[in-house]
Design an enzyme around this catalytic site. Sequence first.
Site, short mmCIF file in Angstrom:
data_model
loop_
_atom_site.label_atom_id
_atom_site.label_comp_id
_atom_site.label_asym_id
_atom_site.label_seq_id
_atom_site.Cartn_x
_atom_site.Cartn_y
_atom_site.Cartn_z
N SER A 22 7.44 -17.83 -37.14
CA SER A 22 8.19 -19.02 -36.73
C SER A 22 9.60 -19.02 -37.31
CB SER A 22 7.43 -20.28 -37.16
OG SER A 22 7.14 -20.24 -38.56
N THR A 154 19.85 -55.49 -6.17
CA THR A 154 18.42 -55.19 -6.23
C THR A 154 18.18 -54.26 -5.04
OG1 THR A 154 17.78 -57.04 -4.82
CG2 THR A 154 17.82 -57.47 -7.19
N HIS A 155 17.30 -53.32 -5.18
CA HIS A 155 17.07 -52.30 -4.12
C HIS A 155 18.35 -51.55 -3.75
CE1 HIS A 155 13.31 -54.60 -3.42
NE2 HIS A 155 14.10 -55.65 -3.53
N SER A 276 35.75 -28.12 -8.55
CA SER A 276 34.96 -27.21 -7.73
C SER A 276 35.74 -25.90 -7.58
CB SER A 276 34.74 -27.83 -6.35
OG SER A 276 34.51 -26.84 -5.38
N LYS A 282 38.04 -31.73 -5.27
CA LYS A 282 36.87 -32.28 -5.97
C LYS A 282 37.09 -32.59 -7.43
CE LYS A 282 32.78 -31.81 -4.31
NZ LYS A 282 31.81 -32.86 -4.16
N ASN A 284 34.21 -33.81 -10.10
CA ASN A 284 32.77 -34.12 -10.12
C ASN A 284 32.31 -34.76 -11.43
OD1 ASN A 284 32.36 -33.03 -7.54
ND2 ASN A 284 32.19 -30.96 -8.38
N GLU A 289 25.72 -36.13 -14.58
CA GLU A 289 24.60 -35.44 -13.92
C GLU A 289 23.79 -34.63 -14.93
OE1 GLU A 289 26.07 -33.24 -10.49
OE2 GLU A 289 27.31 -34.95 -9.95
N TYR A 316 -5.35 -28.56 -40.62
CA TYR A 316 -4.27 -27.75 -40.04
C TYR A 316 -4.82 -26.69 -39.09
CZ TYR A 316 -0.33 -24.60 -39.51
OH TYR A 316 0.66 -23.82 -38.97
N GLN A 321 2.25 -25.22 -35.20
CA GLN A 321 3.56 -24.59 -35.29
C GLN A 321 4.37 -24.86 -34.02
OE1 GLN A 321 4.01 -20.73 -37.35
NE2 GLN A 321 4.48 -19.88 -35.35
N LYS A 324 7.57 -27.48 -33.21
CA LYS A 324 8.97 -27.39 -33.62
C LYS A 324 9.97 -27.16 -32.50
CE LYS A 324 7.50 -26.09 -38.13
NZ LYS A 324 6.07 -26.06 -37.67
N1 ARG Z 1 4.88 -21.66 -39.79
C1 ARG Z 1 3.79 -22.52 -40.02
C2 ARG Z 1 3.95 -23.79 -39.17
O1 ARG Z 1 5.01 -24.02 -38.71
C3 ARG Z 1 3.70 -22.90 -41.46
C4 ARG Z 1 2.33 -23.28 -41.92
C5 ARG Z 1 1.50 -22.08 -42.06
N2 ARG Z 1 0.19 -22.38 -42.51
C6 ARG Z 1 -0.85 -21.58 -42.29
N3 ARG Z 1 -1.97 -21.97 -42.69
N4 ARG Z 1 -0.69 -20.50 -41.58
O2 ARG Z 1 3.04 -24.53 -38.95
#
Ligand code: ARG
Length: 458
Positions: A22, A154-155, A276, A282, A284, A289, A316, A321, A324
């Site tokens: 990660s 409205t609408h 454009s 143009k 824009n 958007e 866990y 992971q 993120k």
């Molecule tokens: N890179 C892992 C995460 O983002 C860290 C935690 C790792 N823990 C484990 N038991 N492998 O979740």
Amino acid sequence: MKLWGGRFTKETNQLVHNFNASLSFDQKFFQEDIDGSIAHVTMLAKQGILTEEEKDTIIQGLQGICQDIKSGRLEITEEHEDIHSFVEANLIERVGDAGKKLHTGRSRNDQVALDMKLYTRKEVQEMDKLLKELLESLLRIMKEHMDTIMPGFTHLQKAQPITLAHHMGAYFEMFRRDRSRLQDIYQRMNYCPLGSGALAGTTYPLDRDYTASLLDFFGPTLNSMDSVSDRDYLIELSSAMSIIMMHLSRFCEEIIVWNTNEYQFIEIDDSYSTGSSIMPQKKNPDIAELVRGKTGRVYGSLISLLTTMKGLSLAYNKDMQEDKEFVFDAMDTTKGCILLFRGMLDTLTFKKENMRASAEGGFTNATDAADYLVNHGVPFRDAHGIIGQLVLYCIDKNISLKEMSLEEYKAISPVFEEEIYDAISMETCVAKRNIVGAPGPEAMKKVIQIYEKYLSEE
Ligand code: ARG
């Protein structure tokens, strides 16, 4: 270096390493990882688990790593699994054996839970600040346009006259609620998971209250299993960000419509428009958007995280992971959109005459004409029918209600007198709507005072 090589007899397959790692995205919180580690070792020393010298050595090493990453002297390299492994390996390289004690009484499970919370907490505060700045812009526009008359829809059909201040005030309310959602999330999430270990706490006499206070949390979390597997606050934040984006997107849609040649209610500034490659005329509304378009990615983070979490047994699991990348992207996207949107709003020009002329068309004063009859004793349902006939008559003659002569009015109902013209003027239509929440200037003034107080409070 690996943190867990001991019980393995073979090297990790390279594809497995890449798939599992990660580092490419969790390096975003290197600062938080180091801050958390410094708090952890400070507490370990206070509890007599590390010596003062070991603590000082480790903290110096960690601070050095932090400075070197920031200055570009230390490159975060891909052979490490994640930012936690990277920092620990680097620390041991720098300070030797003391560094090997950093992870005493800690697991990457509570470590990553902490890092993500520290990072998210900062993002929530930044987002709140950006929203506050957007509200300041909206309030400025409201104050400048208390009597800028425009049609309310409205609408997407013209309905009744309002003011630009009133229209902007609707968005003020939306973004004010958005801030309050962020503040709620902050209150709920701001408890420290550090000390939860892998899932069952630890046998070392950690002082969790102390680490929590060092890191500015309200206190420690109360269940170690929940602490390492709770991602609720990220789901809540994704939901709050989705709503912010939905509000921005609606606003953008209006800006795009108002900026068209057909409406011409506003003109987006050249500095916030694009051209454009083929059509020289143009200009824009790409920024509006794009903000509208980016809403989908933020919704994606919400659905993705909800789905990731739905089948996970305690505590866990590596699935987590996946909390993120999407959420980081959603945070960056939402903040960027608020910022860009505000810039566009601050620089655009409102074409008051066009708004007013538009409000005059489309029989936006028909309700007020009916109210005039009601005020002269006609039951509302009958008044509705009479004005309906008047509108039909005007459409046929291609005129507006105010262009009809008094004789024409009287031919449909003898109740009409000269005052009808005043009763259906745009100014009267707006000014008479003076109850809380309505566009009338007296009502708006009170609301604006409330908003001013609200913005001055923090
Ligand atoms: N890179 C892992 C995460 O983002 C860290 C935690 C790792 N823990 C484990 N038991 N492998 O979740």
